[in-house]
Design an enzyme around this catalytic site. Structure first.
Site: not given
Ligand SMILES: NC(=O)C1=CN([C@@H]2O[C@H](COP(=O)(O)OP(=O)(O)OC[C@H]3O[C@@H](n4cnc5c(N)ncnc54)[C@H](O)[C@@H]3O)[C@@H](O)[C@H]2O)C=CC1
Ligand code: BAL
Length: 499
Positions: A192, A268, A303, A398
């Site tokens: 997804k 991650e 991240c 974050e």
């Molecule tokens: N570690 C990283 O690389 C990332 C961190 N983030 C952090 O998360 C914050 C929020 O961003 P979001 O887009 O809401 O992140 P999120 O972690 O909710 O979304 C990431 C993925 O998880 C899916 N998802 C969302 N809710 C879910 C659920 N209940 N069950 C299963 N899958 C689910 C989303 O559709 C997307 O594909 C950002 O402000 C940032 O701080 C966001 C994206 C990447």
């Molecule tokens: N920096 C690559 C990984 C991530 O932001 O989720």
């Protein structure tokens, strides 16, 4: 560096490329079972780019059946290693051949600057995929030292059907980090993409089919976290889930697993990464440039962003003057303009979240050394905020935006203590000319990656993942990424018995 086109060329390309709208299940593009769609927009302009299939649990089921069939009949999992390698290397060639189109699609959909898409995301995708493809016919199984009477083999087998739930900040790169070792290991996937950024994932699925990846091996189920992500997490016939995203959502996947089939979970997650500059750091110009890259690259939507600058008091003034100078090189604006280093925030909701930290900075009376403003309700200037304590909200949460908090310390020991004073443990950087201190710091900081005198995430040969609440269960990238997509099997043959 890839050859960049002009802004006009990119605009022309943007106007004519075909944008995929359907999910990709069992080797075919298809609508959601419900017939529903959702709009994906260009964050920089608000323009609707495409209406994508809004899949639900029924579509996840369909994709899992296709992935399971593909896995069980061995059309990929048991294909000769050399043949599997050939298919993945062919996919690399097709990505290269379509590189400008993919770069534009990525930039339009995510707001990322086109120069990064061309110079980082696409080449890194190809490098990651080809590196893992090359391992397919080079990894050997083992035998155990069990003595003369027996032969004990330890073999790795693909784990089966893997669910992957991706974030929006590096749509192509995270796709590469997940599919490369997973397909190399011989697994099938139900993937997804983030709802904000589905376009390039769908195009890669199409190119993978063209490269010869058999139907059912790589399925893309498009839609929301609740309608697609959760059903993947709870599915009884998925053997493992790999997730990149927020710590809050990652936590949910552990519950989904516990409440369903105890599938393996690899997470991650987020970070609040320290960037330490000690008084003895040399080449202040380069250090300042690296500090900016750590904080502002990818609009801070990273991240592993170095969002906490922990600076020793003796070098602080000189360093901050140079960091503010180089921050001006991080020009913000139209993501399709190859001159811009920062594009748009991913969407209005995330923009509002990041902007709220600018409001907080004003409210708390921090000194905003540079930036501090929003543009057109979607862009954010690279911002440096001084006078922050590590206890403050801005230093603990974050932000996922281009905001750097400056925390001043008096000693090396205090710097390490502050660096570790966080619930996260993804990455850290240390700048010093003292080799001994750099190694002490690298060992003392509880993070998955520590870089010395540079900012970065290593390369495809080095594992990436987090300590503490930044990760769980495994690592992306490197040969270690293969471990998570395989099961270890022991085969014990008693040599004292007749064959
Ligand atoms: N570690 C990283 O690389 C990332 C961190 N983030 C952090 O998360 C914050 C929020 O961003 P979001 O887009 O809401 O992140 P999120 O972690 O909710 O979304 C990431 C993925 O998880 C899916 N998802 C969302 N809710 C879910 C659920 N209940 N069950 C299963 N899958 C689910 C989303 O559709 C997307 O594909 C950002 O402000 C940032 O701080 C966001 C994206 C990447
Ligand atoms: N920096 C690559 C990984 C991530 O932001 O989720």
């Amino acid at each position: 560096m890839s050859e960049l086109l002009t802004l006009d060329d990119y605009k022309t390309l943007a106007a004519k490329i075909r944008l995929p709208e359907l999910a990709f299940i069992n080797g075919e593009f298809c609508a959601a079972a419900s017939g529903k769609t959702f709009a994906t927009t260009n964050p920089a302009t608000g323009e609707v780019l495409a209406n994508i299939a809004a899949c639900g649990p029924e579509d996840v089921d369909r994709a899992v059946v296709a992935a399971r069939d593909a896995f069980e009949d061995g059309r990929w999992s048991k294909l000769h290693p050399e043949k599997r390698k050939e298919v993945l290397l062919k996919l690399c060639q097709l990505i290269e051949a379509n590189r400008h189109e993919l770069a534009v699609m990525e930039s339009l959909d995510s707001g990322k600057p086109i120069a990064d898409c061309e110079n980082i995301d696409i080449p890194e995708f190809i490098h990651t995929l080809s590196w893992h493809a090359e391992t397919i016919d080079k990894i050997y199984d083992q035998t155990a030292p069990v003595g003369e009477g027996a032969m004990a083999m330890i073999v790795r087998e693909p784990i089966g059907v893997v669910g992957a739930v991706l974030p929006w900040n590096f749509p192509l790169l995270m796709l590469a980090w997940k599919i490369s070792p997973c397909l190399a290991a011989g697994c099938s996937m139900v993937l997804k993409p983030a709802a904000q950024t589905t376009l390039t994932a769908l195009r890669i699925a199409e190119l993978a089919a063209e490269a010869g990846l058999p139907a059912g091996v790589l399925n893309m189920v498009t839609g929301s976290g609740s309608q697609v992500g959760e059903p993947i997490g709870r599915h009884m016939d998925i053997d493992m889930v790999t997730f990149t995203g927020s710590t809050a959502t990652g936590r949910r996947f552990l519950n989904y697993s516990a409440e369903s089939n105890l599938k393996k979970v690899v997470l991650e997650l987020g970070g609040k990464n320290p960037c330490i500059v000690l008084d003895d750091a040399e080449d202040i110009e380069r250090v300042a440039q690296q500090v900016c890259a750590a904080a502002f690259w990818n609009m801070g939507e990273n991240c592993s962003a170095g969002s906490r600058l922990i600076v020793q008091s003796g070098i602080k003034q000189q360093l901050l003057e140079r960091v503010c100078h180089y921050a001006k090189d991080w020009t913000v604006g139209d993501p399709l303009d190859p001159q811009n280093a920062l594009g748009a925030m991913i969407d209005k909701g995330h923009f509002a979240k990041v902007a709220s930290y600018l409001d907080l900075a004003a409210e708390k009376g921090y000194q905003v050394l540079t930036g501090g403003k929003t543009i057109d309700g979607i862009f954010i200037q690279p911002t440096i905020v001084d006078g922050v304590s590590n206890e403050d909200t801005i230093a603990r949460e974050e932000i996922f935006g281009p905001i750097l908090s400056v925390i001043t310390v008096d000693s090396f020991e205090e710097a390490i203590k502050v660096a570790n004073d966080t619930e996260y443990g993804l990455a850290a950087s240390v700048f010093t000319s003292n080799a001994r201190k750099s190694l002490i710091a690298a060992r003392a900081i509880r993070a998955g990656t520590v870089t010395v005198n540079c900012f970065g995430e290593g390369d495809v040969t080095t594992p990436f993942g987090g300590y503490k609440q930044s990760g769980f269960g495994g690592r992306d990238k490197s040969i270690h990424a293969h471990d998570q997509y395989t099961e270890l099997k022991t085969i014990w043959v008693d040599l004292n018995q007749p064959a």
